[in-house]
Design an enzyme around this catalytic site. Structure first.
Site, short mmCIF file in Angstrom:
data_model
loop_
_atom_site.label_atom_id
_atom_site.label_comp_id
_atom_site.label_asym_id
_atom_site.label_seq_id
_atom_site.Cartn_x
_atom_site.Cartn_y
_atom_site.Cartn_z
N GLN A 297 0.96 3.17 3.53
CA GLN A 297 1.15 1.90 2.09
C GLN A 297 0.02 2.01 1.11
OE1 GLN A 297 0.25 -2.29 2.54
NE2 GLN A 297 1.53 -2.94 2.25
N SER B 121 -2.96 -0.36 -3.62
CA SER B 121 -3.81 -1.26 -4.34
C SER B 121 -4.73 0.00 -5.03
CB SER B 121 -4.78 -1.48 -2.93
OG SER B 121 -4.73 -3.00 -2.46
N SER C 149 -3.93 1.77 4.74
CA SER C 149 -3.73 2.21 5.81
C SER C 149 -3.20 2.78 6.47
CB SER C 149 -3.74 0.97 6.11
OG SER C 149 -4.00 -0.23 6.01
N GLU D 109 5.25 -9.06 5.49
CA GLU D 109 3.94 -8.16 5.95
C GLU D 109 2.79 -9.48 6.08
OE1 GLU D 109 1.93 -6.66 2.97
OE2 GLU D 109 0.41 -5.67 4.64
N SER E 15 -5.19 -11.62 0.04
CA SER E 15 -6.37 -12.09 0.35
C SER E 15 -6.24 -13.43 1.22
CB SER E 15 -7.03 -11.70 -0.27
OG SER E 15 -7.36 -12.82 -1.25
N GLU F 32 -7.46 -16.08 0.07
CA GLU F 32 -7.04 -16.72 -1.83
C GLU F 32 -6.33 -16.89 -2.28
OE1 GLU F 32 -9.52 -15.15 -0.19
OE2 GLU F 32 -11.28 -16.70 0.26
#
Lengths: 354, 387
Positions: free
Chosen positions: B126, B129, B161, B244, B369, B371
């Site tokens: 992927q 980011s 990853s 995911e 994340s 959060e």
């Protein structure tokens, strides 16, 4: 494998939810509290009229012959409303107990009266040190030397044990018993009492699940309304994350409670463990959601004026009703250490020989 | 509600159990993130799975699957983890891009990419980011400039990853240079060995090269490598992110097996331990089972025609926190041996708990994340206002 409710099951739950949304609001609870009462006779009549009291009673003796899965959403709705009247205690616990004693004409007679809603039956089960609603019940079921006795309330001596929950009246009960009051010998009573613990824990778990959601609902509503620093406090991440954390706990309690409802109440180790798992998960969810609701409400949450404390207190009370967390953790331990665990054993049950 | 398996489901379980018993390698394969040899050993395993049509049982038959439903997929996963079968080196492909391709891909894209993915011929990474676009993914700057029948990709991707050794990447690029935030983005597939791609492996907390930085300098790919409409990349990525965080990436069996291994570890060391550890072990069983029950409930709902909602974010928080709790309990059981690596003669189970503990710490970070997940739950599920 189908882990969904039937349309009928969803409809029964929705019927009770909408009745209580209209009849059991915070303002109703406060009116009752001001009157110093724990039950509202008018609301109880409407609940009785739903015809659900005999849900778990076999059709042969006038009940509906339904299963715990049919009643679990009802118990959740009662928890959500903080219902003071004993719909769950009657339909879910007391009446199935009496119905399990077909050889006792005394039990049968009181079962018929209780199913009609004319009287309620209080239950003195050894797992609970105090008896709920013994003062308003027509009769009280007590365990003496393992045997079950049914005594009329007028003949019992009640010592009030005031609860922090304004709608729970608890008593220590003693009463003269005799062969005439006995409805089951110790031998016959044992399996009935065991099933009662399972039903009691299961339906208490469902009420705690409903209570947890109610606490989060109240906190979410307040966070949308209350403004500080020029914005609703619910727009701040510190508040959002508290509420999201409580909701996650609730969402992972829900399927455990529903799966527990599908276990046989007279089942063995596997059923006991899943029901105890449900009680523990629901206790944790309600505790977290109630404390979160107090925190999100700030000083209002610590006030008598806001409803949050009513649900906090019910959560606190139910956490130890029908078995303390310690009691239920040990029942889970029996399962964890006593039978294979792992992915192929999620839905394990004893083979039934009946 | 019927929480028993049908005869057909039991027969399916027996079939996969027998196949796994005959085919799962007797010794654990070397890590796919440490060496090319480990990576290729896992690729070979993917080919073996695919040859038995066990690679992705829910995929349509034409792409190498069996067209089975989600309940059968859960049964497959249960047996897979129960058998101690290898981790899936192509998980970014089969669990994330694969379902996205099924939903958004053209027939030609499906035919081109899905069979090669199922067979492990193309292992996927992927590439979302960027150094300045982590939790704030909509800040993506890498661009895809249309030039005739091609896109020209340039930019800097990171935390990708498997990218150190994988074959292909699926990346989020800005196709409209004047666009802001979520608009003007597109998902583009590109070979990681294309001219202009430079890979810089990044050592992880455990020393392995589980992810990489990608420097793209005018990498040319055919325009038909775009998945979904131009400018609709955000919606496509969010669908992928749903897979995911939610159902596919972390199936419950993984945690139920971890809870059982924890229980076994506890029993071997029980005499040295107190009641708090015992309670934590019981809690691990409860949490892993709660996760399984929740996924069965969701799967039942989806099989009956329902849609997945906020479960993805809810699930991600639960499994990642549960995983950390289990691994911490394991380390507390190991006591002074917890710090021993696989090289230490006295290490328990070759130090595997230490590896799992470190990996569990990534759980609340990757795939968005926790959060960010809590924000999503608060805003989309609870209806709280955006800041």
């Amino acid at each position: 494998m189908n882990f969904t409710f039937t349309d009928e099951q969803a409809m029964i739950g929705e019927t009770v939810r909408s009745l209580l949304a209209a009849e059991c609001q915070g303002s109703h609870l406060r009116a009752l509290m001001r009157a110093g009462a724990t039950h509202d006779a008018g609301r109880w009549r409407k609940i009785v009229a739903l015809g659900l009291l005999g849900s778990l009673v076999p059709e042969t003796v006038g009940g509906l012959g339904l299963s715990a899965c049919d009643l679990i959403l009802v118990a959740e709705a009662c928890g959500h409303a903080g219902l003071p009247e004993p719909l769950v205690e009657t339909a879910g616990i007391a009446l199935p107990l009496l119905a399990a004693l077909p050889d006792s004409s005394r039990a049968a007679a009181w079962l018929a009266r209780a199913m009609s809603g004319d009287v309620t039956i209080a239950l003195g089960h050894p797992v609970n040190p105090f008896v709920l609603d013994a003062d308003v019940a027509g009769a009280i079921v007590l365990v003496v030397d393992g045997a079950l006795h049914l005594v009329e309330s007028a003949e019992a001596t009640l010592i009030a044990q005031p609860s922090v929950d304004p709608f729970r009246r608890l008593f220590s009960v003693s009463a003269p018993t005799s062969a005439a009051t006995m409805i089951a010998t110790a031998k016959a009573a044992a399996p009935v009492l065991a099933a009662a613990v399972n039903r009691g824990a299961l339906f208490t778990a469902a009420q705690l699940l409903g209570l947890a959601q109610r606490c989060n609902d109240l906190a979410v509503a307040y966070a949308k309304e209350r403004q500080q620093f020029g914005e609703p406090i619910g727009s701040y991440q510190a508040i959002k994350h508290h509420l999201a954390t409580a909701q996650v706990r609730i969402e992972f309690c829900r399927p455990v409670v529903y799966a527990a409802a599908a276990m046989p109440p007279d089942g063995g180790m596997h059923a006991k463990a899943r029901i105890s798992h449900a009680k523990l998960a629901a206790t944790e969810a309600a505790d977290l959601a109630a404390r979160t609701a107090v925190q999100v409400h700030g000083a209002m949450g610590y006030s008598w004026e806001v409803d949050v404390h009513l649900f906090l207190k019910r959560s606190l009370a139910l956490a130890n009703a029908w078995g303390t967390p310690l009691y239920h953790r040990e029942r889970c331990a029996m399962r964890v250490f006593g039978a294979p665990v792992g992915p192929a054993h999620t839905f394990a049950q004893e083979l039934r020989h009946d | 509600m019927d929480l028993t398996y049908t005869a057909e489901q039991n027969a399916f379980r027996a079939e996969i159990r027998a196949w796994l018993a005959a085919n799962v390698p007797a010794t654990r394969l070397p890590s796919f993130d440490a060496t090319p040899a480990g990576f290729e050993a896992h690729r070979d395993w993917e080919r073996k799975l695919n040859a038995g049509r066990w690679g992705m049982v829910t995929w349509p038959v034409e792409y190498g699957g069996r067209g089975l439903d989600l309940i059968q997929w859960l049964i497959f996963e249960e047996e897979y983890y129960d058998a101690g079968a290898p981790l899936r080196v192509n998980q970014n492909g089969i669990f994330l891009l694969g379902p996205t391709l099924m939903e958004y891909g053209t027939p030609a894209q499906k035919a081109r990419f899905l069979p090669a993915m199922a067979n492990g011929d193309e292992i996927w990474a992927q590439a979302w980011s960027e150094p300045q676009a982590g939790s704030d993914l909509a800040a993506v700057r890498a661009k895809a400039v249309r030039d005739g029948d091609e896109y020209v990709l340039s930019g800097h991707k990171i935390w990708s990853s498997r990218a150190a050794m994988a074959d292909w990447g699926f990346g989020l690029f800005r196709t409209d240079p004047d666009s802001q935030r979520h608009k003007g983005l597109s998902l583009v597939l590109f070979p990681l060995d294309a001219p202009g791609v430079r890979r810089q492996p990044i050592a992880q907390i455990n020393g392995e090269i589980g992810f990489a930085e990608l420097f793209l300098d005018e990498v040319r790919v055919p325009a038909c490598n775009r998945l979904g409409q131009e400018g609709e990349g955000w919606a496509v990525c969010m669908a992928t992110a749903g897979f995911e965080r939610g159902l596919m990436l972390r199936s419950p069996a993984r945690f139920q097996v971890a809870a059982r291994r924890l229980l076994e570890l506890y029993r071997r060391h029980e005499a040295e331990l107190d009641a708090t550890v015992r309670a934590a072990v019981i809690q691990a069983w409860m949490d892993a089972d709660a996760y399984a029950l929740s996924i069965y409930a969701t799967a039942s709902r989806l099989v009956a025609g329902g849609q997945i909602g906020s479960e993805a974010s809810i699930n991600k928080i639960f499994w990642s926190e549960m995983d950390i709790a289990m691994q911490r309990t394991a380390l507390s059981i190991l006591g002074a041996r917890a710090e021993l690596t696989r090289l230490a003669p006295d290490a328990i189970e070759e130090g595997v708990w230490l590896d799992s503990y470190f990996f569990s710490l990534a759980g609340p970070i990757y795939a968005g994340s926790n959060e960010i997940q809590r924000n999503i739950i608060a805003e989309r599920m609870l209806g709280l206002p955006r800041a």
